[in-house]
Design a protein around this motif. Sequence first.
Motif, mmCIF file in Angstrom:
data_model
loop_
_atom_site.group_PDB
_atom_site.id
_atom_site.type_symbol
_atom_site.label_atom_id
_atom_site.label_comp_id
_atom_site.label_asym_id
_atom_site.label_seq_id
_atom_site.Cartn_x
_atom_site.Cartn_y
_atom_site.Cartn_z
ATOM 1 N N MET B 1 0.900 -1.303 -0.097
ATOM 2 C CA MET B 1 -0.007 0.136 -0.085
ATOM 3 C C MET B 1 0.853 1.204 -0.064
ATOM 4 O O MET B 1 1.876 1.352 0.764
ATOM 5 N N THR B 2 0.573 2.154 -0.959
ATOM 6 C CA THR B 2 1.360 3.241 -0.993
ATOM 7 C C THR B 2 1.090 4.420 0.145
ATOM 8 O O THR B 2 -0.199 4.474 0.356
ATOM 9 N N LEU B 14 11.654 8.188 -12.328
ATOM 10 C CA LEU B 14 12.425 6.987 -12.870
ATOM 11 C C LEU B 14 13.452 6.476 -11.721
ATOM 12 O O LEU B 14 14.069 7.237 -11.357
ATOM 13 N N VAL B 15 13.686 5.388 -12.148
ATOM 14 C CA VAL B 15 14.617 4.672 -10.973
ATOM 15 C C VAL B 15 15.576 4.179 -11.978
ATOM 16 O O VAL B 15 16.954 4.340 -11.852
ATOM 17 N N CYS B 16 15.251 3.535 -13.149
ATOM 18 C CA CYS B 16 16.168 2.924 -14.028
ATOM 19 C C CYS B 16 16.085 4.051 -15.361
ATOM 20 O O CYS B 16 15.111 4.066 -16.200
ATOM 21 N N TYR B 17 17.147 4.706 -15.640
ATOM 22 C CA TYR B 17 17.024 5.536 -16.605
ATOM 23 C C TYR B 17 17.589 5.034 -18.023
ATOM 24 O O TYR B 17 17.336 5.508 -19.164
ATOM 25 N N GLN B 24 6.875 2.958 -9.771
ATOM 26 C CA GLN B 24 5.562 2.522 -9.743
ATOM 27 C C GLN B 24 5.730 1.064 -10.775
ATOM 28 O O GLN B 24 4.970 0.058 -10.206
ATOM 29 N N GLU B 25 6.032 1.013 -11.656
ATOM 30 C CA GLU B 25 6.324 -0.055 -12.461
ATOM 31 C C GLU B 25 7.090 -1.121 -11.859
ATOM 32 O O GLU B 25 6.900 -2.245 -11.865
ATOM 33 N N ALA B 30 6.537 -6.467 -9.393
ATOM 34 C CA ALA B 30 6.916 -7.333 -8.390
ATOM 35 C C ALA B 30 5.417 -8.102 -7.641
ATOM 36 O O ALA B 30 5.656 -9.058 -7.301
ATOM 37 N N VAL B 31 4.606 -7.119 -7.682
ATOM 38 C CA VAL B 31 3.240 -7.605 -6.976
ATOM 39 C C VAL B 31 2.670 -8.702 -8.186
ATOM 40 O O VAL B 31 2.199 -9.704 -7.753
#
Lengths: 353, 61
Positions: B1-2, B14-17, B24-25, B30-31
């Motif tokens: 839950m966010t 972005l985490v991975c540029y 979120q992705e 993972a979920v």
Amino acid sequence: MKSTDKITPCACEGGLCSLSAPDGPKKISVRQIGLGLAGLAVWYALYSQLLPFSNFFAYQLLGLDQGSRLGAATQFFVYDTPKVMMLLTLIVFVVGMIRSFFTPERTRKILAGRRESAGNVLSALLGVVTPFCSCSAVPLFIGFVQAGVPLGVTFSFLIAAPMVNEIALVLLYGLLGWKIALLYMVTGLAIAIVAGWVIGRLKLEHHIEDWVRDLRMAEHVMVEEKLSWHDRMRMGGTAVKDIVGKVWIYVVAGSGGNRRHPHVLQRGRHRAGGAGPAQQGRGPGHGAGLHDERHRPVAARDGDPAQGAETDPDRGLYRRGRRRHHVHRLSFQYDCVRQELRSQETGVRSQET
Amino acid sequence: MTPPHKHMSEEKELVCYCFSYSRQEIREDAVTHGRSTIMERIMAESKAGGCNCAARNPKSR
């Protein structure tokens, strides 16, 4: 690339599936060992000839004076640039091969179920050799938590990985000596181990988001590709091409920039009036080298620190500085004695009167 | 839950540029799969030489 196809989980033992390499033998062959040893012998033969070659190039081929600044700087540049490049190539190749054994999947399996303390040390060490970038940091963290790796141990890994870099280690070894390289590695590992241990003690697991914790319960399968020796060598070669291809310009610029160093050194020595601990190991014959070709402080060859100086002007500077120091000390002692005598003389006169 | 304090823009950050994966992705992946298939893809791409964080990530790492 961004497809979200559901991958069917396999039922491999221990949750780590191994996929065979598509081509190439799994075991290393005699031919490959022979080629590796021959390559190492060629590397060593070239490396051991760098110092004689640099002397020949600077003082015989170019005809530069051995005591001159230009001669010393040229000799240093011709010696140091290929030395660092060769060390870099060898170590990056070896580390590239070692890294092929420590994939994130395998690291996760090794760390799963580890307790703190020993787990912190192991994860920090694995952090140095396991390849991962900022793209994979968050997914890797999720994977570690999912595999049941304690939070403190996970952080030891995540802190050590970017902090201790094998390329920086090699450059430090090549440019500043093994003591500085060791200090860099030990400090980085110590920070990662202690920070991970502290995070573990703080019991911050409740800050992990619910969805990440729920994944722990879910079935997880890690897929690992089995690599052949040919693949590992290819990975080592790719690492060399990638890393050495990026940093060579800085190595050349760094070695070239250090050409000023002998001049600065002489001025520093002259001002200091002698060879202090910081200057003793720096002979202009080695340019910016803090140590000799056998990685020992130049001044430590024997009892006389002036022996560390490789050229006559240097020895002269050092000895003049020492003489000046002795003269100052004697002058001070003389003043003290004279003052004492005066005070005694004054005391005797006052008694007489 | 966010958590409620988290803004939507933060989730899409972005985490991975290199491969444009947001927070979120990564979470949704993972979920959905019970593990991070994004990580597996990133690792596969890294091995193939497609990852270039030093150039693409604003933090150059």
